[in-house]
Design an enzyme around this catalytic site. Structure first.
Site, PDB file in Angstrom:
ATOM      1  N   GLY A   1       6.876  -3.602  -3.948  1.00  0.00           N
ATOM      2  CA  GLY A   1       5.897  -4.217  -4.840  1.00  0.00           C
ATOM      3  C   GLY A   1       6.507  -5.219  -5.806  1.00  0.00           C
ATOM      4  O   GLY A   1       5.843  -5.655  -6.752  1.00  0.00           O
TER       5      GLY A   1
ATOM      6  N   LYS B   1      -2.068   2.446  -0.312  1.00  0.00           N
ATOM      7  CA  LYS B   1      -1.878   3.070  -1.630  1.00  0.00           C
ATOM      8  C   LYS B   1      -3.244   3.406  -2.254  1.00  0.00           C
ATOM      9  O   LYS B   1      -4.171   3.753  -1.520  1.00  0.00           O
ATOM     10  CB  LYS B   1      -1.024   2.173  -2.524  1.00  0.00           C
ATOM     11  CG  LYS B   1       0.279   1.766  -1.822  1.00  0.00           C
ATOM     12  CD  LYS B   1       1.303   1.171  -2.723  1.00  0.00           C
ATOM     13  CE  LYS B   1       2.544   0.831  -1.898  1.00  0.00           C
ATOM     14  NZ  LYS B   1       3.655   0.353  -2.682  1.00  0.00           N
TER      15      LYS B   1
ATOM     16  N   HIS C   1       6.905   9.167  -0.023  1.00  0.00           N
ATOM     17  CA  HIS C   1       6.977   7.781  -0.526  1.00  0.00           C
ATOM     18  C   HIS C   1       7.636   7.789  -1.907  1.00  0.00           C
ATOM     19  O   HIS C   1       7.434   8.731  -2.687  1.00  0.00           O
ATOM     20  CB  HIS C   1       5.570   7.184  -0.600  1.00  0.00           C
ATOM     21  CG  HIS C   1       5.588   5.718  -0.874  1.00  0.00           C
ATOM     22  ND1 HIS C   1       5.753   5.217  -2.140  1.00  0.00           N
ATOM     23  CD2 HIS C   1       5.519   4.649  -0.049  1.00  0.00           C
ATOM     24  CE1 HIS C   1       5.774   3.886  -2.077  1.00  0.00           C
ATOM     25  NE2 HIS C   1       5.630   3.517  -0.819  1.00  0.00           N
TER      26      HIS C   1
ATOM     27  N   ASN D   1       0.270   0.583   4.309  1.00  0.00           N
ATOM     28  CA  ASN D   1       0.114   1.615   3.285  1.00  0.00           C
ATOM     29  C   ASN D   1      -0.784   1.028   2.195  1.00  0.00           C
ATOM     30  O   ASN D   1      -0.343   0.206   1.404  1.00  0.00           O
ATOM     31  CB  ASN D   1       1.507   1.980   2.732  1.00  0.00           C
ATOM     32  CG  ASN D   1       1.422   2.927   1.552  1.00  0.00           C
ATOM     33  OD1 ASN D   1       0.360   3.502   1.261  1.00  0.00           O
ATOM     34  ND2 ASN D   1       2.540   3.116   0.855  1.00  0.00           N
TER      35      ASN D   1
ATOM     36  N   SER E   1       8.135  -5.159   0.196  1.00  0.00           N
ATOM     37  CA  SER E   1       7.782  -6.590   0.151  1.00  0.00           C
ATOM     38  C   SER E   1       7.950  -7.289   1.493  1.00  0.00           C
ATOM     39  O   SER E   1       8.390  -8.436   1.547  1.00  0.00           O
ATOM     40  CB  SER E   1       8.578  -7.312  -0.938  1.00  0.00           C
ATOM     41  OG  SER E   1       8.286  -6.748  -2.206  1.00  0.00           O
TER      42      SER E   1
ATOM     43  N   GLU F   1      12.862   2.323   2.585  1.00  0.00           N
ATOM     44  CA  GLU F   1      12.196   1.514   1.567  1.00  0.00           C
ATOM     45  C   GLU F   1      13.049   1.492   0.297  1.00  0.00           C
ATOM     46  O   GLU F   1      12.939   2.412  -0.535  1.00  0.00           O
ATOM     47  CB  GLU F   1      10.832   2.108   1.229  1.00  0.00           C
ATOM     48  CG  GLU F   1       9.887   2.183   2.405  1.00  0.00           C
ATOM     49  CD  GLU F   1       8.434   2.103   1.956  1.00  0.00           C
ATOM     50  OE1 GLU F   1       7.725   1.222   2.430  1.00  0.00           O
ATOM     51  OE2 GLU F   1       8.028   2.913   1.109  1.00  0.00           O
TER      52      GLU F   1
ATOM     53  N   GLU G   1       6.923   6.379  -4.561  1.00  0.00           N
ATOM     54  CA  GLU G   1       5.984   6.527  -5.683  1.00  0.00           C
ATOM     55  C   GLU G   1       5.616   7.991  -5.894  1.00  0.00           C
ATOM     56  O   GLU G   1       5.380   8.425  -7.021  1.00  0.00           O
ATOM     57  CB  GLU G   1       4.734   5.653  -5.433  1.00  0.00           C
ATOM     58  CG  GLU G   1       5.057   4.174  -5.631  1.00  0.00           C
ATOM     59  CD  GLU G   1       4.223   3.212  -4.808  1.00  0.00           C
ATOM     60  OE1 GLU G   1       3.195   3.624  -4.240  1.00  0.00           O
ATOM     61  OE2 GLU G   1       4.618   2.033  -4.726  1.00  0.00           O
TER      62      GLU G   1
END
Ligand code: PGA
Length: 256
Positions: free
Chosen positions: A175, A12, A97, A10, A215, A169, A99
């Site tokens: 991150g 991003k 996702h 991904n 991560s 996730e 985010e």
């Protein structure tokens, strides 16, 4: 049941066409010998999708988008539809996702509409679920993830769901350099598989791929991917360097 690993990058909001070309060039060089026992996917930003598909067309690396709109076309300035993504030659799309849920207000209902639209256009949705740190501390992680999975797959039929991929996730691991322990990942993946078995059948639950994301790096990929119910990874930071992404693919290969 053995499920083939899926290792997905991904990207991003990184890598416009010029950087994407460089990354893909390195990736192609690094992984010439790989990928027949492991499915490999890269998810560049929209502006780099077509060039990535063209660039990779003689390889077996697949290309996916990171988001879609749930309508086919119309007055939705700035949005991109499943039909357009499919027409660009993609086979996958990331949906929901954290985010997007956090910064763009995506609710479970929106995630469901997007997942269904992706499936309608033969794009495999990589449906992301995962709890926040607070929810884990308050022992809500099982119920939160259960609600997310059930909502995302609402009205998705038995035959359609076979194309979907779930990505667990935990938000606190994305991150941050902090990873779920292999035990925490396995436990949640098994929980998700139980939910899928209740919603569908044991066979469907057993055949769906559940990726871990948050991560995942070369140094922890082996332990995570060795867990019975971890069928691959959704990788952010470590997918932006061909070396680290290839290392993770090689680890998956060696475990296959
Ligand atoms: P990360 O991102 O590997 O950088 O934690 C994973 C993701 O958000 O998909």
């Amino acid at each position: 049941m053995t499920r083939q690993f899926l290792i997905a990058g991904n990207w991003k909001m990184n890598c416009g066409p010029a950087d994407a070309a460089e990354l893909l060039e390195n990736l192609k060089k690094q992984k010439q010998e790989l990928a027949d026992v492991v499915d490999v996917l890269v998810c560049p930003p929209f502006v780099s999708l077509s060039m990535s598909v063209n660039y990779l067309h003689e390889t077996d690396i697949q290309v996916g988008a990171q988001n879609l709109h749930f309508e086919d076309e119309g007055a939705y300035t700035g949005e991109v539809s499943a039909r357009m993504i499919a027409e660009s030659g993609c086979n996958y799309v990331i949906v929901g996702h954290s985010e997007r849920r956090q910064y763009f207000g995506e609710t479970d209902e929106i995630v469901n509409r997007k997942a269904r639209k992706a499936l309608e256009h033969r794009l495999a949705p990589v449906i992301c679920v995962g709890e926040s740190l607070d929810q884990r501390k308050n022992e809500k992680h099982h119920s939160v993830v259960e609600e997310q999975v059930k909502a995302a797959l609402n009205e998705v039929g038995h035959s359609e769901v076979l194309d979907a991929v779930i990505a667990y996730e935990p938000i606190w691991a994305i991150g941050t350099g902090e990873t779920a322990t292999p035990g925490q990942a396995q436990e949640m993946h098994a929980h998700i598989r139980t939910i899928l078995a209740e919603m569908y059948t044991d066979e469907i639950a057993a055949s769906l791929r559940i990726l871990y994301g948050g991560s995942m790096k070369p140094h922890n990929a082996e332990e995570l991917l060795s867990q019975d119910d971890v069928d691959g990874g959704l990788i952010g930071g470590a997918s932006l360097k061909a070396e680290s992404f290839t290392e993770i693919i090689t680890i998956a290969e060696n475990l296959s």
